[in-house]
Design a protein around this motif. Structure first.
Motif, short mmCIF file in Angstrom:
data_model
loop_
_atom_site.label_atom_id
_atom_site.label_comp_id
_atom_site.label_asym_id
_atom_site.label_seq_id
_atom_site.Cartn_x
_atom_site.Cartn_y
_atom_site.Cartn_z
N ASP A 196 0.83 -1.21 0.00
CA ASP A 196 0.00 0.00 0.00
C ASP A 196 0.86 1.25 0.00
N MET A 197 1.90 1.21 0.82
CA MET A 197 2.79 2.37 0.90
C MET A 197 3.45 2.63 -0.45
N MET A 198 3.89 1.52 -1.10
CA MET A 198 4.56 1.67 -2.38
C MET A 198 3.60 2.22 -3.43
N ALA A 199 2.34 1.74 -3.40
CA ALA A 199 1.36 2.22 -4.36
C ALA A 199 1.10 3.71 -4.12
N GLU A 200 1.03 4.08 -2.86
CA GLU A 200 0.75 5.48 -2.54
C GLU A 200 1.87 6.41 -3.01
#
Ligand code: GDP
Length: 296
Positions: free
Chosen positions: A200-204
């Motif tokens: 999720d962090m990477m996508a954000e």
């Protein structure tokens, strides 16, 4: 105490001067000592292997001149290969963009992102007389937003306000519009980090990258994380087109092996070193200096 590479090599290699060329046996013995030294410096294992292969190849043809012992000849090869692998020369920040030049800060929680954002802002404002604005897109931790506000204000840099109810991309887009209106030279965007790599962090952060089109995307990594630094670097380099690295907490006990791991894994230049908690503790990265520290 660690035994430095110079004394390791003196111990295993013949100390007679001027012998022509290094032999295969000498190189094999020296490579074993180099491997130990790099392990002690906390360089990641796969990186050690690649590096030693390169050194062996170069050492094989290396001449031992009259003034050198085999150990010194091998050490010279290591020093020059290490400096070259670390980038050769210092690489400046790239701000060649239509103002405001955007700098996106990426990295795990605790790596030093927020501290480094303020350090960088201070440096650009005070040393380079740039008009700088910073913004936090960490909508998960109000304390992180507040931390940036405090440290940036302390160095006299403007902070674009943000709050936990907003989306990171909305904050970033609004900050960019504000920076344009203010004729800011630079906008530095601090982002959320997790304690471990997280989809999720990477996508954000990839979304933030797309919305901001930053001229610099800097991966901030704690030099004390040793072997893990390489894994984290791989995950960030896969998710984002990184342009550089900032290695923090180099003032601690670490021997700096993370520098070699991260450079090798990302292929991106290390631009600065964090050398303390205070906002003026940011230094330009010099490959030759860290090479000497790694070798010990
Ligand atoms: P973030 O979660 O990535 O934003 O990390 P922070 O900026 O909050 O930093 C985490 C901790 O590391 C804080 O206590 C900082 O003071 C400390 N820190 C950051 N950079 C350095 C550095 O270069 N040297 C030292 N000694 N501490 C640092």
């Amino acid at each position: 105490m660690f035994e430095n590479l110079t004394s390791r090599l003196t111990r295993v290699l013949d100390s007679i001067r001027g012998q022509g060329r290094l032999t295969e046996e000498q190189i094999a013995a020296a490579a074993r000592e180099l491997r130990m030294a790099l392990l002690e410096a906390d360089v990641a294992l796969p990186v050690i292997k690649d590096f030693i292969d390169k050194v062996k190849e170069r050492a094989l043809g290396a001449e031992i001149t009259q003034s050198l012992t085999p150990g010194q000849a091998f050490l010279r090869v290591v020093q020059s290969e290490l400096t070259a692998t670390l980038g050769g020369t210092a690489e400046p920040l790239n701000l060649r963009a239509q103002p405001p030049a955007v700098i996106l800060m990426a990295g795990l929680q605790g790596s030093g992102k927020t501290t480094t954002t303020a350090k960088l802002a201070r440096r650009l404002k005070h040393d380079e007389k740039k008009n700088v604005i910073v913004v936090s897109c960490d909508v998960y931790r109000p304390a992180a937003i507040e931390q940036l506000r405090i440290v940036a204000t302390a160095v006299g840099v403007d902070v674009f306000p943000s709050s936990v109810g907003q989306s990171p991309v909305d904050i970033a887009t609004a900050a960019l519009a504000h920076a344009r209106l203010q004729y800011a030279d630079v906008l530095i965007v601090d982002t959320a980090g997790r304690t471990t790599v997280d989809q999720d962090m990477m996508a954000e952060i990839a979304q933030l990258h797309a919305a901001l089109n930053p001229v610099e995307t800097l991966f901030v990594v704690d030099s004390m994380t040793g072997q893990d630094a390489a894994k984290t670097a791989r995950a960030f380099a896969d998710a984002l087109p990184l342009t550089g690295v900032i290695l923090t907490k180099i003032d601690g006990d670490s021997r700096g092996g993370a520098a070699l791991s991260v450079r090798q894994v990302t292929g991106r230049p290390i631009k600065f070193l964090g050398v303390g908690e205070k906002s003026d503790k940011l230094e330009v990265f010099h490959p030759d200096r860290i090479a000497n520290r790694i070798i010990g």
